[in-house]
Write a protein that holds these residues in place. Structure first.
Motif, PDB file in Angstrom:
ATOM      1  N   GLN A 113     -38.940 -29.629  -2.405  1.00 20.80           N
ATOM      2  CA  GLN A 113     -38.970 -29.197  -1.012  1.00 20.80           C
ATOM      3  C   GLN A 113     -38.162 -30.125  -0.109  1.00 20.80           C
TER       4      GLN A 113
ATOM      5  N   TYR B  55     -39.032 -23.917  -8.717  1.00 19.58           N
ATOM      6  CA  TYR B  55     -40.310 -24.537  -9.078  1.00 19.58           C
ATOM      7  C   TYR B  55     -40.037 -25.804  -9.877  1.00 19.58           C
TER       8      TYR B  55
ATOM      9  N   ASN C 197     -39.271 -21.703  -2.475  1.00 16.25           N
ATOM     10  CA  ASN C 197     -39.958 -22.776  -3.177  1.00 16.25           C
ATOM     11  C   ASN C 197     -41.353 -22.308  -3.571  1.00 16.25           C
ATOM     12  N   ASP C 198     -41.542 -22.160  -4.870  1.00 12.72           N
ATOM     13  CA  ASP C 198     -42.787 -21.602  -5.404  1.00 12.72           C
ATOM     14  C   ASP C 198     -43.836 -22.703  -5.628  1.00 12.72           C
ATOM     15  N   GLY C 199     -44.142 -23.430  -4.556  1.00 10.23           N
ATOM     16  CA  GLY C 199     -45.188 -24.441  -4.638  1.00 10.23           C
ATOM     17  C   GLY C 199     -44.851 -25.617  -5.529  1.00 10.23           C
TER      18      GLY C 199
ATOM     19  N   LYS D  50     -44.276 -29.234  -7.134  1.00 12.39           N
ATOM     20  CA  LYS D  50     -45.049 -30.469  -7.030  1.00 12.39           C
ATOM     21  C   LYS D  50     -44.163 -31.706  -6.991  1.00 12.39           C
TER      22      LYS D  50
ATOM     23  N   THR E 106     -41.256 -21.370   1.785  1.00 10.79           N
ATOM     24  CA  THR E 106     -42.036 -22.186   0.864  1.00 10.79           C
ATOM     25  C   THR E 106     -43.447 -21.644   0.728  1.00 10.79           C
ATOM     26  N   PHE E 107     -43.906 -21.472  -0.500  1.00  3.19           N
ATOM     27  CA  PHE E 107     -45.286 -21.068  -0.761  1.00  3.19           C
ATOM     28  C   PHE E 107     -46.222 -22.268  -0.612  1.00  3.19           C
ATOM     29  N   LYS E 108     -47.451 -22.008  -0.193  1.00  5.37           N
ATOM     30  CA  LYS E 108     -48.453 -23.067  -0.134  1.00  5.37           C
ATOM     31  C   LYS E 108     -48.850 -23.535  -1.527  1.00  5.37           C
ATOM     32  N   GLU E 109     -48.784 -22.628  -2.500  1.00  2.28           N
ATOM     33  CA  GLU E 109     -49.137 -22.971  -3.870  1.00  2.28           C
ATOM     34  C   GLU E 109     -48.320 -22.125  -4.829  1.00  2.28           C
ATOM     35  N   ASN E 110     -48.278 -22.550  -6.074  1.00  5.88           N
ATOM     36  CA  ASN E 110     -47.484 -21.861  -7.084  1.00  5.88           C
ATOM     37  C   ASN E 110     -48.033 -20.461  -7.368  1.00  5.88           C
ATOM     38  N   LYS E 111     -47.148 -19.454  -7.271  1.00  2.00           N
ATOM     39  CA  LYS E 111     -47.554 -18.066  -7.485  1.00  2.00           C
ATOM     40  C   LYS E 111     -46.762 -17.379  -8.584  1.00  2.00           C
TER      41      LYS E 111
END
Length: 237
Positions: A50, A12, A42-44, A46, A67-72
């Motif tokens: 990536q 992240y 990859n935890d979303g 910014k 890869t996550f679409k957004e941070n979780k």
């Protein structure tokens, strides 16, 4: 190639560390006591993490990513890695490299007779507040779980994949991995490992998620432990 160990690397916003992560893990693969691959989660991020991950994986056959679409959060990244890997063993290391992949070989020496081997950071290179809050949090968690572990936050572990895939998903999971393996009647052991200062990037955890959130998670763990379903099939047709 069939891999025995897959190392899960949650990421992240770690663009400043990833080239070093690639170098260190490539060096480890050459000396690993079992065939080893790497899975970035990859935890979303910014930043440019990536893009760097895709470049790294494109030039190294043993490196892969999801890869996550957004941070979780870290726990979600670890669990996604566990759910994805197909190797017999799954390892975990943080992308800040405050522990070294070389010490996976120390943990592997004990995995034949255990189901989870976790590191215990010695001579920690963290601030006094971070070390004291971690020590307090570990003491509270240990009182609740009775797992006997001194440093469950250590980001260096090896688990039998069959056990890792049975761990239920919840926030704060990464602090309870030994306890969750013990709920499955698995054997756990802790081994001293080296610790290093963070060179790049910033820490993702503050005082709240080292003390307050873990305390709340302890109550959630007690609830889960009381209701946990564990069984062994005696016969099957």
């Amino acid at each position: 190639m069939e891999y025995i160990l897959t190392i899960v690397v949650p990421v992240y916003n770690e663009e400043g560390n990833l080239k070093r992560v690639e170098k260190e893990l490539l060096n480890y693969i050459k000396i690993a006591s079992v065939t080893t691959s790497v899975l970035f989660v990859n935890d979303g991020s910014k930043d440019q993490s990536q893009d760097l991950i895709e470049v790294i994986c494109s030039r190294n056959d043993a490196f892969h990513f999801i890869t996550f679409k957004e941070n979780k959060g870290l726990s979600a990244a670890i669990k996604a890695g566990f759910d994805t890997v197909q190797s017999e063993l799954v390892g975990y290391i943080d992308s800040d490299l405050q522990t070294t992949p070389e010490d996976f070989n120390l943990l592997l020496e004990y995995i034949d007779t255990n189901d989870l081997v976790t590191g215990v950071r010695i001579n920690r290179k963290d601030s006094f507040i971070k070390r004291m809050s971690s020590k307090l949090a570990n003491g509270i968690r240990r009182a609740f779980t009775k797992d006997g572990m001194d440093d469950t936050g250590c980001p260096l572990k090896i688990i039998r994949t069959s056990y890792a895939k049975q761990i239920p998903m919840f926030r704060g999971l990464h602090r309870f991995l030994p306890a969750m393996v013990m709920l499955q009647n698995g054997k756990v052991i802790q081994i001293p490992v080296r610790h290093f200062p963070r060179i790049a990037g910033t820490a993702k955890f503050g005082l709240r998620n080292r003390l307050i959130n873990p305390l709340m998670d302890c109550f959630a763990y007690l609830w889960m432990k009381k209701r946990y379903i564990n069984y062994k099939i005696d016969k099957q047709d």
